[in-house]
Write a protein that holds these residues in place. Structure first.
Motif, mmCIF file in Angstrom:
data_model
loop_
_atom_site.group_PDB
_atom_site.id
_atom_site.type_symbol
_atom_site.label_atom_id
_atom_site.label_comp_id
_atom_site.label_asym_id
_atom_site.label_seq_id
_atom_site.Cartn_x
_atom_site.Cartn_y
_atom_site.Cartn_z
ATOM 1 N N GLU A 10 29.755 42.153 129.156
ATOM 2 C CA GLU A 10 30.811 41.445 129.873
ATOM 3 C C GLU A 10 32.089 41.381 129.039
ATOM 4 O O GLU A 10 33.183 41.569 129.556
ATOM 5 N N LYS A 13 33.800 44.676 129.020
ATOM 6 C CA LYS A 13 34.506 44.898 130.285
ATOM 7 C C LYS A 13 35.859 44.195 130.274
ATOM 8 O O LYS A 13 36.860 44.751 130.711
ATOM 9 N N GLN A 17 39.553 45.954 130.456
ATOM 10 C CA GLN A 17 40.552 45.566 131.458
ATOM 11 C C GLN A 17 41.898 45.271 130.802
ATOM 12 O O GLN A 17 42.946 45.707 131.280
#
Length: 98
Positions: A10, A13, A17
């Motif tokens: 997570e 990610k 981004q």
């Protein structure tokens, strides 16, 4: 152990981004480290059209000279950013100028 890998995925990610947003803004990836998750980005200085700024400054009776000086000063420096994941799992960025 599964909790840690899920959290790491997570966080990576989130890191990707933030990285994608910075690349869209014109930054270039210089260094990537996956072991200690961080990325070093840089942005080359912009060129200033001094002729155009001179004529705008003349047309505004010198008022445009203040933003012109600021833009010229900011454009001389290369901007570097480090985006990383800290010990708590939060994505942070640190800006430095050269």
């Amino acid at each position: 152990m599964e909790n840690y890998t899920l959290t790491l995925n997570e966080n990576s990610k989130q890191l990707s981004q933030v990285l994608a947003q910075k690349v869209k803004k014109g930054f270039v990836v210089e260094e990537v480290n996956n072991k200690l998750p961080f990325v070093v980005l840089s942005k080359k200085p912009r060129k200033i059209n001094h002729n155009l700024n001179f004529w705008i400054s003349c047309a505004t009776f010198g008022l445009w000279s203040i933003p012109w000086i600021y833009k010229a000063y900011q454009s001389k420096r290369e901007k570097k950013i480090i985006i990383a994941i800290d010990e708590e799992g939060q994505v942070f960025e640190d800006v430095c100028y050269n």
